[in-house]
Design a protein around this motif. Structure first.
Motif, PDB file in Angstrom:
ATOM      1  N   ALA A 145      59.718 -25.545  27.287  1.00 46.80           N
ATOM      2  CA  ALA A 145      60.050 -24.669  26.436  1.00 46.80           C
ATOM      3  C   ALA A 145      59.324 -23.466  27.572  1.00 46.80           C
ATOM      4  O   ALA A 145      60.396 -22.310  28.284  1.00 46.80           O
ATOM      5  CB  ALA A 145      59.303 -24.528  25.160  1.00 46.80           C
ATOM      6  N   ALA A 151      64.824 -21.617  25.689  1.00 46.96           N
ATOM      7  CA  ALA A 151      63.700 -21.686  25.830  1.00 46.96           C
ATOM      8  C   ALA A 151      63.109 -21.157  24.092  1.00 46.96           C
ATOM      9  O   ALA A 151      62.186 -21.463  23.432  1.00 46.96           O
ATOM     10  CB  ALA A 151      63.216 -20.385  26.141  1.00 46.96           C
ATOM     11  N   GLU A 186      61.764 -23.105  30.304  1.00 42.91           N
ATOM     12  CA  GLU A 186      62.683 -22.838  30.666  1.00 42.91           C
ATOM     13  C   GLU A 186      62.413 -21.222  30.461  1.00 42.91           C
ATOM     14  O   GLU A 186      63.126 -19.968  30.689  1.00 42.91           O
ATOM     15  CB  GLU A 186      63.655 -23.060  28.814  1.00 42.91           C
ATOM     16  N   PHE A 187      61.308 -21.165  29.800  1.00 39.86           N
ATOM     17  CA  PHE A 187      61.114 -19.204  29.651  1.00 39.86           C
ATOM     18  C   PHE A 187      60.704 -18.402  30.995  1.00 39.86           C
ATOM     19  O   PHE A 187      61.095 -17.049  31.595  1.00 39.86           O
ATOM     20  CB  PHE A 187      59.317 -19.008  28.509  1.00 39.86           C
ATOM     21  N   THR A 224      59.265 -14.790  23.595  1.00 40.92           N
ATOM     22  CA  THR A 224      60.804 -14.289  24.225  1.00 40.92           C
ATOM     23  C   THR A 224      61.321 -13.502  23.271  1.00 40.92           C
ATOM     24  O   THR A 224      63.066 -12.829  24.212  1.00 40.92           O
ATOM     25  CB  THR A 224      61.500 -16.304  23.434  1.00 40.92           C
ATOM     26  N   TRP A 260      54.687 -17.513  21.799  1.00 34.96           N
ATOM     27  CA  TRP A 260      55.838 -17.879  22.521  1.00 34.96           C
ATOM     28  C   TRP A 260      57.101 -17.273  22.368  1.00 34.96           C
ATOM     29  O   TRP A 260      58.112 -16.925  22.524  1.00 34.96           O
ATOM     30  CB  TRP A 260      55.733 -18.713  23.401  1.00 34.96           C
TER      31      TRP A 260
END
Length: 995
Positions: free
Chosen positions: A365, A377, A368-369, A407, A403
């Motif tokens: 994840a 993400a 992707e973030f 996001t 997170w």
């Protein structure tokens, strides 16, 4: 064979010594005579036997014992020795299983308890359910009684159970209880292992100072007992902890020690070695040495190519994880994702679950973030959150919420960012994870700053600063130097104690030799031999005494100087104290401390004393490579000059000197020097003393710098306070406007409550159509997103509890829509089948809110528990809610469909099912319809009330009258919730079906 039962009752250390003696007597009777002679002459010098000696003695003994009580005790002793030695559980499981079988056959309760404890350890990190069950079962069996080793073992398993759930407070409590019981039964190996485990838990909390302190204590005991696995494990964890606080060079020293241990043991320990190589590779990666890091990871993967043990599987997964980090650093996102996926698949396919697998999802994840693929993400962080909640992994639950908040902030979903940020902050504080709490506070500060809420932003910024200061790397590196110094001093004290015991032994030996000489019982040649031995012993004793006195004085001097430095907050005063002590111990008319300033490429001689007076300190350029101070900084080692031409710094020309680097963490921050006008003034003992003092001086320098920075921060904070004071004037004016607005809002909400209460079924109608019943209805705010509903149709009664998305004003709007739509479906359309009602309600909500499958569209909805009650029984349908039925003390849960009403619809057509239950009218029956707010409410420990506990409550109260049931439900929630804020609306509707 009659001796064996008594032998087996001894500690395994005594048993190992007995086994060695017996084997020697069988082979060499003559040796026994000689041993008797030695015992008469020399005193006994009892030492602690290592666990490996016990294993070597017990293993052959067990092969000769029959299936009886003696064999069982020997097997338990062997398991203890393996656990003390830190051997892998795969090596021990055969003995544990035999303990279980033999205990069952003999009916031995103690043996069964030890077997359960061993099975728990074997299941650890592989089967969470088995591990938890075995751990609690063994704890219950050992909870009482005087078997402190067994109690400690069971408490260790419970501590590990809570550690994997990130219940760090409970984990520390059980580890400390285990430590206490192992100390009470005199088990030094397990005392060390508990300190080792406590260090790891404190490290996970971010409390690295306590972690390093406990790990140094564990390492000292492991070294004293020669427990190889413990020495390697402690060095490895010290290295890992130092990596986390940025002391990469120092971390490499300890990791190298751990590596050397397992390389010396050879192939059987390659899987353990692989884990250490992964840590070293991670350190190399941080240093930018990627080729060497990749080479180390290749060796690690080769060592674990066919791994089946938990340790080997974790090491293999971690190797791919570090390779992913390297690929990410090389900006190769696709390769990094491939490696992270491999790390996850290794854990998933081999059955190693829990925290490690959740963390593997996190790395995917995060990739992707960082690539700004925020929707993907978000999906992966949600997946991580669900996995973590399922495995009760609170650490990764907190990480996922944190997170998700970050996001949402990137996606400009500020409301969701605040929600996840608050959840992450509360969760981090509850488990004592300072770093997560800091990040969550920084996130909330950023969100509130974006939304223009200056006061809230400043509040969380201060909180973040407070936490950040408490875990600052500067403070860690300062205290690390002190801890290492104390660790080395303690090692010297152990050596001195050993030397002192040797002196006592030699003195007693000398005394006995004298008596033998006076007695004249030996021949002349023997007397000559004893005289020679006596002379040698006396010489050795004098030398040892001299060494003992020198080392004792050295330790006292270091302790005095360290205490003086610690008690002086003003650095200049501390320097005067150090100078005075050093001058008493050696010739040091010139004393010098300098700061290394890398940006200015020079050494600023901050304090220079000549003949007791401070003189103006000069600067030394780093380009002047002939200067001893420059060499000391560049080479990072002490420089000793005793008989060479030494350049003048200021004033007098020295004839000999010592320069010692001042090191904090992995950086040289300055130099420390003493200088004499005489040649050869500084032997090695003096140099060692100055090296030990340098750790305290480095700490004092860093404290002074930290204090200066704090003063700067105070000035900055004062400026901010002035700004805030000015802003408050404006805010106070706005507050007057807001107070007027709030008054109007409160009036409107109060009126909205009146309206919402009006649409709920009146108590008289509920009593008429339902009979005996109660309603526990507790909105989170004044108005609620929950509502209960009832209609009389034909010869039956429809009743429902509905939980709408949101609470407060948004939830109340949804509840009004839901109530209106239910009335339309039943009263206007005549639909009475519960499953049809829910199906029509789903599509009606989607039409009313104009919902589509576009992710940007409104996705609000509701969960429903609906049933139709008639004379024969009930027909139930549910949308993500269950119906609970209690009769004769037994509870039945009718589960609803897993789909909600309204919102995103993946399937082409959504329908709901119904279930029919006919009543047994020989006994009263209670129906309970609920929303999820009651079961989901947290207490001060962040523990939910929970569905299982709610079911137990229903079973307990079902036989009471309705008023009592309502009171008991309210009381149970009040006791559970305490001062914790309510997090959702709560509704429970209870209906009694009479006989």
């Amino acid at each position: 064979m009659k001796l064996i039962p008594h032998i087996l009752l001894l500690r395994y250390s005594a048993l190992s010594q007995f086994g060695v003696v017996i084997s020697r007597i069988d082979r060499h009777v003559v040796v026994l005579v000689f041993l008797v002679f030695l015992i008469a002459v020399l005193p006994a010098n009892a030492q602690i036997a290592s666990p490996q000696r016990a294993i070597d003695s017990l293993s052959p003994l067990i092969r000769s014992l029959p299936q009886n009580q003696n064999r069982l005790e020997a097997l338990i002793a062997l398991c203890k020795a393996h656990w003390d030695n830190g051997d892998a559980e795969e090596e021990i499981i055969g003995y544990v299983q035999e303990v279980q079988e033999l205990s069952n056959r003999l009916g031995n309760v103690r043996g069964k308890a030890y077997a359960l404890a061993g099975l728990a350890r074997h299941s650890e990190r592989r089967n969470n359910e088995k591990f938890t069950r075995y751990a609690f079962d063994s704890y219950e069996r050992f909870a009482e009684g005087a078997d402190f080793y067994g109690r400690g073992l069971a408490e260790r398993n419970l501590a590990a159970h809570h550690f994997y759930m990130a219940d760090y407070t409970l984990s520390i409590r059980y580890y400390e209880q285990a430590l206490k019981h192992f100390e009470e039964c005199g088990s030094l190996p397990q005392t060390a292992w508990m300190l080792y485990a406590l260090a790891i838990v404190y490290g996970y909390q971010g409390n690295y100072i306590v972690s390093l302190s406990d790990q140094f204590k564990a390492l000292r005991i492991f070294e004293q007992l020669h427990i190889t696995h413990g020495i390697a494990a402690s060095n490895q964890d010290l290295g890992f902890a130092l990596l986390q606080i940025g002391s990469t060079t120092k971390a490499m020293e300890y990791l190298a020690k751990a590596q050397a241990v397992y390389e010396g043991l050879g192939k059987p320990h390659q899987e353990r070695l692989a884990g250490i190589l992964n840590n070293i590779a991670s350190a190399k990666q941080r240093q930018g040495n990627l080729p060497e890091a990749i080479s180390l990871l290749g060796k690690s993967l080769a060592y674990t190519a066919s791994a089946t043990s938990t340790q080997g599987i974790l090491a293999r997964s971690t190797a791919f994880d570090v390779m992913g980090a390297i690929a990410k650093k090389q900006d190769n996102k696709s390769l990094a994702a491939e490696y992270y996926q491999k790390a996850f698949q290794i854990l998933d396919s081999t059955g190693v679950h829990g925290n490690d697998r959740n963390y593997a999802t996190y790395r995917l994840a995060l990739l992707e973030f960082n690539a700004a693929h925020f929707p993907e993400a978000e999906r992966l962080f949600h997946e991580m959150l669900e996995r973590s909640l399922q495995s009760n992994d609170k650490r990764n639950t907190t990480r996922a919420m944190l997170w998700l908040g970050k996001t949402m902030l990137e996606e400009r979903k500020t409301a969701d960012a605040v929600r996840y940020g608050r959840e992450a902050f509360a969760s981090a504080e509850s488990i004592g994870q300072l770093e997560f709490a800091t990040s969550a506070a920084e996130l909330l500060s950023a969100v509130f700053e974006q939304t223009g809420k200056v006061s809230e932003s400043l509040t969380f910024a201060k909180t973040a600063r407070k936490y950040r200061d408490s875990i600052a790397t500067l403070e860690r590196t300062q205290q690390l130097a002190g801890m290492e110094a104390m660790y080395n001093l303690d090692r010297e004290r152990v050596q001195l104690e050993s030397l002192r015991r040797d002196n006592e032994t030699q003195a007693l030996a000398s005394q006995r030799l004298r008596w033998l000489l006076i007695g004249g019982s030996l021949a002349l040649c023997a007397m000559i031999g004893f005289a020679i031995a006596l002379g040698r012993l006396n010489i050795r004793r004098k030398r040892a005494n001299a060494k003992l006195e020198r080392q004792t004085e050295r330790i006292r001097a270091i302790s005095r100087i360290g205490a003086e430095i610690a008690s002086n907050l003003v650095l200049k005063d501390a320097i005067v104290v150090i100078y005075g002590h050093v001058n008493q111990l050696m010739d040091a008319p010139i004393f010098n401390i300098g700061d290394y300033l890398p940006d200015e490429r020079c050494i600023q001689m901050r304090f220079l004393i000549e003949d007791g007076e401070f003189v103006a300190p000069p600067r030394v350029s780093m380009d002047d490579s002939q200067r001893p101070a420059v060499r000391c900084v560049k080479e990072r080692v002490p420089i000793v000059l005793n008989d060479v031409d030494i350049p003048i710094l200021v004033g007098k020309k020295p004839a000999s000197l010592v320069y010692v680097p001042l090191i904090s963490g992995d950086k040289v921050i300055g130099v420390f020097s003493v200088q004499s006008l005489k040649k050869h003034s500084y032997p090695q003992d003096n140099v060692d003393l100055l090296i030990a003092i340098s750790a305290y001086i480095a700490t004092a320098l860093e404290n002074a710098r930290a204090f200066a920075r704090i003063k700067e921060q105070q000035v900055e904070l004062e400026k901010q306070a002035s700004f805030i004071q000015l802003a408050n004037v404006t805010l106070s004016e706005r507050n007057l406007v807001l107070e007027n607005l709030n008054a109007k809002v409160r009036e409107n909400i109060a009126y909205a409550e009146t309206i919402q209460r009006a649409v709920l079924p009146p108590e008289t109608e509920l009593q008429e159509h339902l009979g005996s019943h109660f309603v526990f209805y507790k909105p989170m705010e004044v108005i609620s997103g929950d509502f209960y509903w009832m209609q009389r149709v034909e010869f039956s009664t429809l009743v429902a509890v509905v939980d709408c998305t949101g609470h407060g004003i948004p939830g109340a709007f949804m509840s009004m829509i839901g109530n209106d739509l239910l009335n339309q479906i039943v009263l206007e359309k005549g639909t009475t089948n519960p499953s049809w009602i829910l199906t029509e309600l789903h599509y009606a909500v989607r039409r009313a809110l104009k919902q589509t499958n576009d992710l940007e569209s409104n996705q609000d909805g509701m969960d429903v528990c609906l049933c139709r009650i008639d004379k024969e029984g009930i027909t139930f349908a549910g949308a993500r809610r269950s119906l609970y039925i209690v009769q004769s003390g037994e509870i039945l849960e009718l589960e609803g469909d897993t789909k909600p009403i309204g919102g995103f619809q993946r399937e082409s057509k959504r329908t709901f099912s119904s279930k029919r239950i006919d009543f047994d009218r020989t006994a009263p029956t209670m129906l309970y319809l609920t929303s999820d707010g009651y079961a989901d409410q947290h207490n001060v420990k962040r523990e939910k009330f929970g569905t299982k506990r709610l079911e137990a409550l229903f079973r307990h109260i079902a036989h009471e009258d309705m008023t009592t049931q309502h009171s008991m439900i309210a009381k149970a929630m009040s006791e559970h919730q305490g001062a914790t804020p309510q997090r959702d609306d709560m509704t429970i509707l209870g209906v009694q079906i009479s006989v």
